[in-house]
Design a protein around this motif. Sequence first.
Motif, PDB file in Angstrom:
ATOM      1  N   PHE A  23       0.803  -1.224   0.000  1.00 35.94           N
ATOM      2  CA  PHE A  23       0.000   0.000   0.000  1.00 35.94           C
ATOM      3  C   PHE A  23       0.837   1.276   0.000  1.00 35.94           C
ATOM      4  CE2 PHE A  23       0.198  -1.477   4.454  1.00 35.94           C
ATOM      5  CZ  PHE A  23       0.807  -0.388   5.061  1.00 35.94           C
ATOM      6  N   THR A  24       2.172   1.161   0.074  1.00 38.79           N
ATOM      7  CA  THR A  24       3.025   2.352   0.033  1.00 38.79           C
ATOM      8  C   THR A  24       3.508   2.677  -1.379  1.00 38.79           C
ATOM      9  OG1 THR A  24       5.118   1.160   0.379  1.00 38.79           O
ATOM     10  CG2 THR A  24       3.848   1.785   2.349  1.00 38.79           C
ATOM     11  N   ARG A  25       3.146   1.880  -2.374  1.00 38.18           N
ATOM     12  CA  ARG A  25       3.755   1.992  -3.693  1.00 38.18           C
ATOM     13  C   ARG A  25       3.281   3.188  -4.509  1.00 38.18           C
ATOM     14  NH1 ARG A  25       3.657  -4.443  -5.416  1.00 38.18           N
ATOM     15  NH2 ARG A  25       5.027  -5.146  -3.710  1.00 38.18           N
ATOM     16  N   ASN A  26       2.166   3.787  -4.115  1.00 36.93           N
ATOM     17  CA  ASN A  26       1.626   4.902  -4.896  1.00 36.93           C
ATOM     18  C   ASN A  26       1.750   6.233  -4.157  1.00 36.93           C
ATOM     19  OD1 ASN A  26       0.229   3.697  -7.445  1.00 36.93           O
ATOM     20  ND2 ASN A  26      -0.324   2.334  -5.763  1.00 36.93           N
ATOM     21  N   THR A  27       2.805   6.356  -3.371  1.00 35.31           N
ATOM     22  CA  THR A  27       2.977   7.556  -2.565  1.00 35.31           C
ATOM     23  C   THR A  27       3.043   8.810  -3.427  1.00 35.31           C
ATOM     24  OG1 THR A  27       4.135   6.293  -0.856  1.00 35.31           O
ATOM     25  CG2 THR A  27       4.402   8.674  -0.811  1.00 35.31           C
ATOM     26  N   ALA A  28       3.754   8.770  -4.545  1.00 31.66           N
ATOM     27  CA  ALA A  28       3.901   9.970  -5.389  1.00 31.66           C
ATOM     28  C   ALA A  28       2.547  10.455  -5.887  1.00 31.66           C
ATOM     29  CB  ALA A  28       4.838   9.677  -6.559  1.00 31.66           C
ATOM     30  N   ALA A  29       1.692   9.524  -6.330  1.00 28.96           N
ATOM     31  CA  ALA A  29       0.358   9.904  -6.798  1.00 28.96           C
ATOM     32  C   ALA A  29      -0.486  10.431  -5.648  1.00 28.96           C
ATOM     33  CB  ALA A  29      -0.325   8.710  -7.459  1.00 28.96           C
ATOM     34  N   GLU A  30      -0.315   9.871  -4.448  1.00 25.58           N
ATOM     35  CA  GLU A  30      -1.054  10.353  -3.286  1.00 25.58           C
ATOM     36  C   GLU A  30      -0.632  11.772  -2.920  1.00 25.58           C
ATOM     37  OE1 GLU A  30      -1.698   5.871  -1.423  1.00 25.58           O
ATOM     38  OE2 GLU A  30      -0.462   7.327  -0.338  1.00 25.58           O
ATOM     39  N   ILE A  31       0.655  12.068  -3.039  1.00 26.19           N
ATOM     40  CA  ILE A  31       1.134  13.432  -2.782  1.00 26.19           C
ATOM     41  C   ILE A  31       0.494  14.404  -3.766  1.00 26.19           C
ATOM     42  CG2 ILE A  31       3.153  14.949  -2.757  1.00 26.19           C
ATOM     43  CD1 ILE A  31       3.011  13.018  -0.379  1.00 26.19           C
ATOM     44  N   ASP A  32       0.444  14.035  -5.043  1.00 24.40           N
ATOM     45  CA  ASP A  32      -0.209  14.890  -6.044  1.00 24.40           C
ATOM     46  C   ASP A  32      -1.661  15.155  -5.667  1.00 24.40           C
ATOM     47  OD1 ASP A  32       2.091  15.039  -7.584  1.00 24.40           O
ATOM     48  OD2 ASP A  32       1.507  13.413  -8.928  1.00 24.40           O
ATOM     49  N   PHE A  33      -2.361  14.104  -5.235  1.00 24.81           N
ATOM     50  CA  PHE A  33      -3.768  14.241  -4.848  1.00 24.81           C
ATOM     51  C   PHE A  33      -3.902  15.191  -3.665  1.00 24.81           C
ATOM     52  CE2 PHE A  33      -7.505  13.165  -2.417  1.00 24.81           C
ATOM     53  CZ  PHE A  33      -8.488  12.948  -3.364  1.00 24.81           C
ATOM     54  N   LEU A  34      -3.057  15.024  -2.650  1.00 25.09           N
ATOM     55  CA  LEU A  34      -3.138  15.866  -1.461  1.00 25.09           C
ATOM     56  C   LEU A  34      -2.879  17.328  -1.791  1.00 25.09           C
ATOM     57  CD1 LEU A  34      -1.232  13.565   1.060  1.00 25.09           C
ATOM     58  CD2 LEU A  34      -3.669  14.121   1.127  1.00 25.09           C
ATOM     59  N   VAL A  35      -1.871  17.591  -2.617  1.00 26.05           N
ATOM     60  CA  VAL A  35      -1.555  18.971  -2.987  1.00 26.05           C
ATOM     61  C   VAL A  35      -2.748  19.618  -3.683  1.00 26.05           C
ATOM     62  CG1 VAL A  35      -0.110  20.397  -4.488  1.00 26.05           C
ATOM     63  CG2 VAL A  35       0.934  18.604  -3.090  1.00 26.05           C
ATOM     64  N   HIS A  56       4.383  10.603   3.435  1.00 25.70           N
ATOM     65  CA  HIS A  56       3.592  11.751   2.997  1.00 25.70           C
ATOM     66  C   HIS A  56       4.204  13.064   3.485  1.00 25.70           C
ATOM     67  CE1 HIS A  56       0.454   8.484   2.801  1.00 25.70           C
ATOM     68  NE2 HIS A  56       0.393   8.998   1.595  1.00 25.70           N
ATOM     69  N   SER A  57       4.680  13.087   4.703  1.00 22.18           N
ATOM     70  CA  SER A  57       5.301  14.312   5.222  1.00 22.18           C
ATOM     71  C   SER A  57       6.511  14.722   4.390  1.00 22.18           C
ATOM     72  CB  SER A  57       5.737  14.107   6.681  1.00 22.18           C
ATOM     73  OG  SER A  57       4.659  14.222   7.567  1.00 22.18           O
ATOM     74  N   VAL A  58       7.360  13.774   4.085  1.00 20.87           N
ATOM     75  CA  VAL A  58       8.562  14.089   3.298  1.00 20.87           C
ATOM     76  C   VAL A  58       8.169  14.540   1.898  1.00 20.87           C
ATOM     77  CG1 VAL A  58      10.643  13.098   2.263  1.00 20.87           C
ATOM     78  CG2 VAL A  58      10.076  12.604   4.646  1.00 20.87           C
ATOM     79  N   GLY A  59       7.208  13.847   1.281  1.00 20.57           N
ATOM     80  CA  GLY A  59       6.770  14.236  -0.051  1.00 20.57           C
ATOM     81  C   GLY A  59       6.173  15.623  -0.080  1.00 20.57           C
ATOM     82  N   GLY A 224      -3.514   3.569  -2.956  1.00 21.56           N
ATOM     83  CA  GLY A 224      -3.258   3.189  -4.341  1.00 21.56           C
ATOM     84  C   GLY A 224      -4.435   3.419  -5.258  1.00 21.56           C
ATOM     85  N   ASN A 225      -5.585   3.773  -4.704  1.00 25.69           N
ATOM     86  CA  ASN A 225      -6.779   3.984  -5.517  1.00 25.69           C
ATOM     87  C   ASN A 225      -7.575   5.183  -5.014  1.00 25.69           C
ATOM     88  OD1 ASN A 225      -8.661   3.491  -7.546  1.00 25.69           O
ATOM     89  ND2 ASN A 225      -9.830   2.048  -6.307  1.00 25.69           N
ATOM     90  N   TRP A 226      -6.877   6.242  -4.607  1.00 23.58           N
ATOM     91  CA  TRP A 226      -7.541   7.451  -4.174  1.00 23.58           C
ATOM     92  C   TRP A 226      -8.213   8.130  -5.355  1.00 23.58           C
ATOM     93  CZ3 TRP A 226      -3.704  10.435  -0.504  1.00 23.58           C
ATOM     94  CH2 TRP A 226      -3.540   9.677   0.670  1.00 23.58           C
ATOM     95  N   GLY A 227      -9.333   8.781  -5.086  1.00 20.10           N
ATOM     96  CA  GLY A 227      -9.994   9.525  -6.143  1.00 20.10           C
ATOM     97  C   GLY A 227     -11.294  10.114  -5.650  1.00 20.10           C
ATOM     98  N   ARG A 228     -11.792  11.075  -6.399  1.00 21.67           N
ATOM     99  CA  ARG A 228     -13.083  11.697  -6.085  1.00 21.67           C
ATOM    100  C   ARG A 228     -14.170  10.803  -6.673  1.00 21.67           C
ATOM    101  NH1 ARG A 228      -9.192  15.212  -7.527  1.00 21.67           N
ATOM    102  NH2 ARG A 228      -8.666  16.849  -6.000  1.00 21.67           N
ATOM    103  N   ARG A 229     -14.414   9.693  -6.001  1.00 20.41           N
ATOM    104  CA  ARG A 229     -15.283   8.647  -6.538  1.00 20.41           C
ATOM    105  C   ARG A 229     -16.083   8.019  -5.405  1.00 20.41           C
ATOM    106  NH1 ARG A 229     -13.299   4.040  -4.810  1.00 20.41           N
ATOM    107  NH2 ARG A 229     -11.100   3.890  -4.230  1.00 20.41           N
ATOM    108  N   PRO A 230     -17.181   7.340  -5.733  1.00 20.45           N
ATOM    109  CA  PRO A 230     -17.980   6.696  -4.685  1.00 20.45           C
ATOM    110  C   PRO A 230     -17.198   5.600  -3.957  1.00 20.45           C
ATOM    111  CG  PRO A 230     -19.208   6.853  -6.740  1.00 20.45           C
ATOM    112  CD  PRO A 230     -17.796   7.213  -7.056  1.00 20.45           C
TER     113      PRO A 230
END
Length: 244
Positions: A23-35, A56-59, A224-230
């Motif tokens: 579950f840590t493999r998509n950290t870069a995409a999660e950082i983009d989402f958070l920003v 996430h803190s470092v990213g 790994g599957n974050w999104g504005r989705r149901p």
Amino acid sequence: MPDKSIWQEFFDAHAPDYNGNVFTRNTAAEIDFLVEELALPPGAAVLDLGCGTGRHSVGLARRGFRMTGLDLSPGMLAQADAAAKAAGVQVEWVQADAAAFEFPQRFDAAIGLCEGSLGLLGAGDDPIGQPLAVLRNVASSLKPGAPAIFTVLNASAMIRRHQDADVAAGRFDPLAMVETNALSPREGAAPVMLRERAFTPTELVLLFRTAGLSVHHLWGGTSGNWGRRPLLLDEMEIMAVARK
């Protein structure tokens, strides 16, 4: 204060292996989402609750945010500090219980991801009192109007994977929505008995509201599957996007 030594013991032992979890493999995409979702200018102060190894803190620090990472486990924070130094960024690391902390300053946003704080129950923790204490601490640490993003275990998925036999055996409590499992923190280590709490969406809205936070969105929040989705019934996590 409730006994949190079991979770500290588990994560201290697991810390060197944590970043190898799938579950840590998509950290870069999660950082983009958070920003994008936080929509804050560089230099904004962000509190990362249950920061773990600091991925996430470092990213976010690399993207220009002033990060404070809080975690119960010194072992996890040691990994986080090493990661920050390797990335050439500064992050304030604080060892504390998410249900019992206080900062003199107020933050522009807060995150609590991969159920890093909400629902990780110590042996004496109340299943309602623990998450409410965490959220009240978050609310008191935020500036008015500040956003907060949390991901927590999804109650529907927890219910659907258990049977009455699990209830009878004490592995699942459907009244408290608590799962009890013996997990090994690393290969060859003795298992540790852990209690994890899941949440229904309506319950999350009430808990956040009681703590002084308003939930604006409830989305699927599985790593790994974050999104504005149901939210999907069988996915692991719910994402709550709120504001003070």
